[in-house]
Motif scaffolding. Sequence first.
Motif, PDB file in Angstrom:
ATOM      1  N   ASP A 147       4.383   6.846  10.499  1.00 47.41           N
ATOM      2  CA  ASP A 147       4.147   8.143   9.470  1.00 47.41           C
ATOM      3  C   ASP A 147       3.930   7.500   8.187  1.00 47.41           C
ATOM      4  N   ARG A 148       3.680   6.551   7.783  1.00 44.73           N
ATOM      5  CA  ARG A 148       4.042   5.857   6.947  1.00 44.73           C
ATOM      6  C   ARG A 148       3.620   4.093   6.269  1.00 44.73           C
ATOM      7  N   LEU A 149       3.174   3.447   5.001  1.00 43.56           N
ATOM      8  CA  LEU A 149       3.524   2.041   4.969  1.00 43.56           C
ATOM      9  C   LEU A 149       3.584   1.567   4.435  1.00 43.56           C
ATOM     10  N   ASP A 150       4.679   0.802   4.141  1.00 37.93           N
ATOM     11  CA  ASP A 150       5.706  -0.032   3.156  1.00 37.93           C
ATOM     12  C   ASP A 150       5.439  -0.891   3.209  1.00 37.93           C
ATOM     13  N   VAL A 167       3.790   1.464  -1.326  1.00 37.93           N
ATOM     14  CA  VAL A 167       4.037   2.295  -0.255  1.00 37.93           C
ATOM     15  C   VAL A 167       3.352   3.756  -0.599  1.00 37.93           C
ATOM     16  N   LEU A 168       2.359   3.898   0.739  1.00 37.71           N
ATOM     17  CA  LEU A 168       2.140   5.112   1.372  1.00 37.71           C
ATOM     18  C   LEU A 168       2.719   5.895   2.093  1.00 37.71           C
ATOM     19  N   ASN A 169       3.475   7.291   2.143  1.00 31.28           N
ATOM     20  CA  ASN A 169       4.549   7.978   2.376  1.00 31.28           C
ATOM     21  C   ASN A 169       3.744   9.524   2.203  1.00 31.28           C
ATOM     22  N   SER A 216      -4.125  13.284   3.335  1.00 34.15           N
ATOM     23  CA  SER A 216      -3.789  12.686   2.289  1.00 34.15           C
ATOM     24  C   SER A 216      -2.584  12.003   2.165  1.00 34.15           C
ATOM     25  N   CYS A 217      -1.993  11.156   1.086  1.00 34.57           N
ATOM     26  CA  CYS A 217      -0.668  11.239   0.905  1.00 34.57           C
ATOM     27  C   CYS A 217      -0.065  10.935   0.355  1.00 34.57           C
ATOM     28  N   ASN A 218       1.151  10.334  -0.553  1.00 32.36           N
ATOM     29  CA  ASN A 218       1.537  10.019  -1.854  1.00 32.36           C
ATOM     30  C   ASN A 218       1.562   8.244  -1.527  1.00 32.36           C
ATOM     31  N   PHE A 219       1.019   7.715  -2.704  1.00 33.20           N
ATOM     32  CA  PHE A 219       1.370   6.236  -3.020  1.00 33.20           C
ATOM     33  C   PHE A 219       2.515   6.140  -4.716  1.00 33.20           C
ATOM     34  N   ARG A 220       3.488   4.801  -4.301  1.00 36.85           N
ATOM     35  CA  ARG A 220       4.373   4.483  -4.596  1.00 36.85           C
ATOM     36  C   ARG A 220       4.093   3.037  -5.147  1.00 36.85           C
ATOM     37  N   ILE A 221       4.881   2.308  -5.999  1.00 34.86           N
ATOM     38  CA  ILE A 221       4.856   1.338  -5.862  1.00 34.86           C
ATOM     39  C   ILE A 221       6.018   0.990  -7.329  1.00 34.86           C
ATOM     40  N   LEU A 222       6.481  -0.691  -7.040  1.00 37.70           N
ATOM     41  CA  LEU A 222       7.734  -1.474  -7.671  1.00 37.70           C
ATOM     42  C   LEU A 222       7.441  -2.311  -7.429  1.00 37.70           C
ATOM     43  N   ILE A 223       7.175  -2.737  -9.195  1.00 35.49           N
ATOM     44  CA  ILE A 223       6.692  -4.494  -8.753  1.00 35.49           C
ATOM     45  C   ILE A 223       8.225  -4.651 -10.294  1.00 35.49           C
ATOM     46  N   GLU A 282     -10.707   3.483   3.014  1.00 36.99           N
ATOM     47  CA  GLU A 282     -11.698   2.647   4.042  1.00 36.99           C
ATOM     48  C   GLU A 282     -11.444   2.124   5.658  1.00 36.99           C
ATOM     49  N   ARG A 283      -9.608   2.741   5.634  1.00 38.81           N
ATOM     50  CA  ARG A 283      -9.494   2.201   7.141  1.00 38.81           C
ATOM     51  C   ARG A 283      -8.629   3.136   7.675  1.00 38.81           C
ATOM     52  N   LEU A 284      -8.044   3.903   6.798  1.00 45.68           N
ATOM     53  CA  LEU A 284      -7.176   5.103   7.385  1.00 45.68           C
ATOM     54  C   LEU A 284      -7.606   6.299   7.264  1.00 45.68           C
ATOM     55  N   GLY A 285      -9.396   6.494   6.088  1.00 46.15           N
ATOM     56  CA  GLY A 285      -9.986   7.584   6.553  1.00 46.15           C
ATOM     57  C   GLY A 285      -9.155   8.855   5.287  1.00 46.15           C
ATOM     58  N   LEU A 286      -8.511   8.679   4.753  1.00 42.27           N
ATOM     59  CA  LEU A 286      -7.554   9.152   3.841  1.00 42.27           C
ATOM     60  C   LEU A 286      -9.117   9.983   2.757  1.00 42.27           C
ATOM     61  N   ASN A 287      -8.293  10.938   2.218  1.00 39.65           N
ATOM     62  CA  ASN A 287      -8.701  11.614   1.727  1.00 39.65           C
ATOM     63  C   ASN A 287      -8.444  11.653  -0.278  1.00 39.65           C
ATOM     64  N   ARG A 288      -7.641  12.406   0.189  1.00 34.72           N
ATOM     65  CA  ARG A 288      -6.753  12.058  -1.495  1.00 34.72           C
ATOM     66  C   ARG A 288      -5.386  11.213  -0.976  1.00 34.72           C
ATOM     67  N   ILE A 289      -4.962  10.850  -1.606  1.00 31.75           N
ATOM     68  CA  ILE A 289      -4.290   9.458  -2.814  1.00 31.75           C
ATOM     69  C   ILE A 289      -3.405  10.278  -3.921  1.00 31.75           C
ATOM     70  N   SER A 290      -2.388  10.506  -3.959  1.00 32.66           N
ATOM     71  CA  SER A 290      -1.288  10.922  -5.104  1.00 32.66           C
ATOM     72  C   SER A 290       0.010  10.251  -5.580  1.00 32.66           C
ATOM     73  N   LEU A 291       0.222  10.561  -7.104  1.00 31.21           N
ATOM     74  CA  LEU A 291       1.732   9.756  -7.167  1.00 31.21           C
ATOM     75  C   LEU A 291       1.524  10.229  -8.293  1.00 31.21           C
ATOM     76  N   SER A 292       3.095   9.818  -8.808  1.00 34.48           N
ATOM     77  CA  SER A 292       3.748  10.477  -9.585  1.00 34.48           C
ATOM     78  C   SER A 292       4.627   9.233 -11.194  1.00 34.48           C
TER      79      SER A 292
END
Length: 190
Positions: free
Chosen positions: A66-69, A85-87, A95-102, A125-135
Motif C-alpha cells: 500500500d505504499r512505495l518507498d 515515498v508515496l504513502n 490519491s496519496c501523500n508524497f515525502r522525500i528527504l535528501i 502515469e503508471r499507478l493511475g493516481l488522481n492526486r498527490i499531496s504533501l506538506s
Amino acid sequence: MADFSVKPILTGAKVVLRPFSEEDAPTMAAILRDTEVLLLTGSAGAPPFPDEQLRSWYATRGDQPDRLDVGVVDRASGELVGEAVLNNWDERNRSCNFRILIGPRGRDRGLGTEAVRLITGYGFERLGLNRISLSVYDFNPRARRAYEKAGFIAEGTEREVLRHEDGWVDATNMSVLAREWAVHRGRPED
C-alpha cells in the motif's frame, strides 16, 4: 489502477530511484542523523532510530502493498543519498501523500527535483493516481521550490504546526492533480 506491490526502478538523467534493501540501513541511518534532515523533516530533538529498527524497516519496504518507498541514488557517484515515498494511499479517491528527504551528499544539484518528477510521474502515469499531496515546513524554501518546479501548487497553510526552538513554524500543503500533470509532465515553467 494503482498497484503499489510493484517496486520499480525509475531512471533519470541525475538519479535512479530503486527499491530499498536491508544493506541500505547504515547509509540511511547516517542520513537520518544529519542535523539538516532532522530539522527539515520536523524530527529535530527526537531520539535516533535504533540500527536494528532501521535495518528491519528498510528490509521490509519491498513487502508493503500500500505504499512505495524507494532510495534516491546519485547516478554520478552511485551513492544512495535519500528516499522518496508515496504513502497514505486512499484507493477509493486515487490519491496519496508524497515525502522525500535528501541527505547532505545529494543537496543543491537538482537531484531532489528530478526525484520528485520521477516518482510523481510514476504515480500518475503508471499507478493511475488522481492526486498527490504533501506538506512542507515554511523554513524549507529549497524543498518548496523543488515541488513547485515539478508542478505542485500551494493549497493552504497549517498554522504553527511545528514547535521549533523558541517559536512555531507553519507548513504549506501542496498538491498536483493528474489533469495538471498531463499538461506539463512536471515542468510547468517550460
